[in-house]
Design an enzyme around this catalytic site. Structure first.
Site, short mmCIF file in Angstrom:
data_model
loop_
_atom_site.label_atom_id
_atom_site.label_comp_id
_atom_site.label_asym_id
_atom_site.label_seq_id
_atom_site.Cartn_x
_atom_site.Cartn_y
_atom_site.Cartn_z
N HIS A 5 0.83 -1.22 0.00
CA HIS A 5 0.00 0.00 0.00
C HIS A 5 0.85 1.26 0.00
O HIS A 5 2.04 1.22 0.32
CB HIS A 5 -1.00 0.03 1.18
CG HIS A 5 -0.40 0.04 2.55
ND1 HIS A 5 -0.19 -1.10 3.30
CD2 HIS A 5 0.03 1.05 3.35
CE1 HIS A 5 0.33 -0.79 4.47
NE2 HIS A 5 0.49 0.53 4.53
N GLU A 7 7.49 0.96 5.12
CA GLU A 7 6.90 -0.07 5.99
C GLU A 7 7.12 -1.41 5.30
O GLU A 7 6.98 -1.52 4.08
CB GLU A 7 5.39 0.20 6.15
CG GLU A 7 4.68 -0.84 7.01
CD GLU A 7 3.17 -0.57 7.16
OE1 GLU A 7 2.66 0.40 6.54
OE2 GLU A 7 2.51 -1.35 7.86
N HIS A 43 3.92 7.10 3.74
CA HIS A 43 4.84 5.96 3.62
C HIS A 43 4.41 5.02 2.51
O HIS A 43 3.28 5.12 2.01
CB HIS A 43 4.97 5.19 4.95
CG HIS A 43 3.74 4.50 5.44
ND1 HIS A 43 2.86 5.07 6.35
CD2 HIS A 43 3.21 3.28 5.16
CE1 HIS A 43 1.88 4.22 6.61
NE2 HIS A 43 2.07 3.13 5.89
C1 LIG Z 1 -2.40 1.35 10.13
C2 LIG Z 1 -1.26 0.63 10.81
C3 LIG Z 1 -0.03 0.54 9.97
C4 LIG Z 1 -0.27 -0.38 8.79
O1 LIG Z 1 -0.50 -1.58 9.09
O2 LIG Z 1 -0.22 -0.02 7.62
C5 LIG Z 1 0.51 1.90 9.59
O3 LIG Z 1 0.83 2.22 8.50
S1 LIG Z 1 0.70 2.99 10.93
C6 LIG Z 1 1.52 4.39 10.26
C7 LIG Z 1 1.99 5.28 11.33
N1 LIG Z 1 3.16 4.75 12.00
C8 LIG Z 1 4.40 5.23 11.79
O4 LIG Z 1 4.63 6.17 11.04
C9 LIG Z 1 5.49 4.54 12.59
C10 LIG Z 1 6.88 4.90 12.11
N2 LIG Z 1 7.14 6.33 12.19
C11 LIG Z 1 8.01 6.84 13.08
O5 LIG Z 1 8.64 6.11 13.86
C12 LIG Z 1 8.18 8.33 13.09
O6 LIG Z 1 7.07 8.96 12.53
C13 LIG Z 1 9.49 8.79 12.32
C14 LIG Z 1 9.46 8.43 10.84
C15 LIG Z 1 10.76 8.20 13.00
C16 LIG Z 1 9.60 10.31 12.43
O7 LIG Z 1 9.46 10.63 13.78
P1 LIG Z 1 10.31 11.78 14.51
O8 LIG Z 1 11.75 11.49 14.37
O9 LIG Z 1 9.76 12.00 15.86
O10 LIG Z 1 9.84 13.00 13.63
P2 LIG Z 1 10.65 14.12 12.97
O11 LIG Z 1 9.60 15.03 12.46
O12 LIG Z 1 11.68 14.67 13.89
O13 LIG Z 1 11.35 13.41 11.73
C17 LIG Z 1 12.74 13.18 11.61
C18 LIG Z 1 13.11 13.42 10.14
O14 LIG Z 1 12.40 12.47 9.31
C19 LIG Z 1 11.53 13.17 8.40
N3 LIG Z 1 10.26 12.43 8.30
C20 LIG Z 1 9.41 12.20 9.30
N4 LIG Z 1 8.35 11.51 8.86
C21 LIG Z 1 8.58 11.30 7.52
C22 LIG Z 1 7.82 10.65 6.53
N5 LIG Z 1 6.63 10.07 6.79
N6 LIG Z 1 8.32 10.62 5.28
C23 LIG Z 1 9.54 11.19 4.97
N7 LIG Z 1 10.30 11.84 5.92
C24 LIG Z 1 9.81 11.89 7.17
C25 LIG Z 1 11.32 14.53 9.02
O15 LIG Z 1 10.97 15.48 8.05
C26 LIG Z 1 12.66 14.81 9.68
O16 LIG Z 1 13.55 15.25 8.70
P3 LIG Z 1 14.52 16.52 8.96
O17 LIG Z 1 13.60 17.67 9.30
O18 LIG Z 1 15.27 16.70 7.68
O19 LIG Z 1 15.40 16.12 10.11
CO LIG Z 2 0.85 1.43 6.44
#
Ligand SMILES: CC[C@@H](C(=O)O)C(=O)SCCNC(=O)CCNC(=O)[C@H](O)C(C)(C)COP(=O)(O)OP(=O)(O)OC[C@H]1O[C@@H](n2cnc3c(N)ncnc32)[C@H](O)[C@@H]1OP(=O)(O)O
Ligand SMILES: [Co+2]
Length: 134
Positions: free
Chosen positions: A7, A130, A79
């Site tokens: 997905h 993912e 994602h």
């Molecule tokens: C429905 C259930 C399940 C399924 O079965 O399908 C799902 O899909 S659940 C979906 C939701 N769950 C998750 O997203 C879990 C994994 N995500 C995480 O652990 C965090 O969101 C993360 C990715 C580690 C980011 O968290 P965090 O570090 O606290 O946030 P920051 O904002 O500081 O981000 C750091 C850095 O990464 C960039 N970023 C964040 N999210 C994304 C993204 N989705 N895509 C691309 N880039 C992302 C963010 O912009 C930061 O970058 P810089 O600013 O350059 O440092």
């Molecule tokens: Co998902």
């Protein structure tokens, strides 16, 4: 290692508004909303002939989707999910190549009742990945 595209997930502010876009404008069938507190999301799925679209609304203020929407107020692609045959073997192989697995590193059960893991976007060309065990 990676298999089919399972997905593409889109972060949205309002699941009912977003669902209506897919239902009315694109003519898609949208599933009933499902709350997944362990993931901090409420989700609907749109099943297409070759893959699925997952619409994600934040559930709670510490939801990863709430943080994403703070940085991306209009929402957008959050994602992409690839299938793997053996999620533990895939994780071990990726870690040995330097990729960062998010959270505890242990798979959780995802929206389809299958084990899932997330990989850091900085290790995958800026896209959050993912993995779901097929
Ligand atoms: C429905 C259930 C399940 C399924 O079965 O399908 C799902 O899909 S659940 C979906 C939701 N769950 C998750 O997203 C879990 C994994 N995500 C995480 O652990 C965090 O969101 C993360 C990715 C580690 C980011 O968290 P965090 O570090 O606290 O946030 P920051 O904002 O500081 O981000 C750091 C850095 O990464 C960039 N970023 C964040 N999210 C994304 C993204 N989705 N895509 C691309 N880039 C992302 C963010 O912009 C930061 O970058 P810089 O600013 O350059 O440092
Ligand atoms: Co998902």
């Amino acid at each position: 290692m990676i298999g089919r595209l399972n997905h593409v997930a889109i972060a949205v502010r309002d699941l009912s508004v977003a669902s209506e876009v897919y239902r009315s404008t694109l003519g898609a069938q949208v599933s009933a909303p499902e709350a997944l507190p362990e993931h901090g999301v409420t989700v609907v799925f749109i099943t297409l002939p070759n893959t699925k679209i997952e619409l994600l609304e934040p559930l709670g203020s510490d939801s990863p989707i709430a943080k994403f929407l703070e940085k991306n107020p209009d929402g957008g692609i959050h994602h992409i999910c690839y299938e793997v045959a053996d999620i533990g073997a895939a994780r071990d192989q990726l870690v040995s190549k330097g990729a960062r697995v998010l959270g505890s590193g242990e798979p959780k059960i995802g929206a389809h009742g299958k084990p899932v893991l997330f990989l850091h976007p900085k290790d995958f060309l800026g896209a959050l990945v993912e993995l779901e065990q097929a």
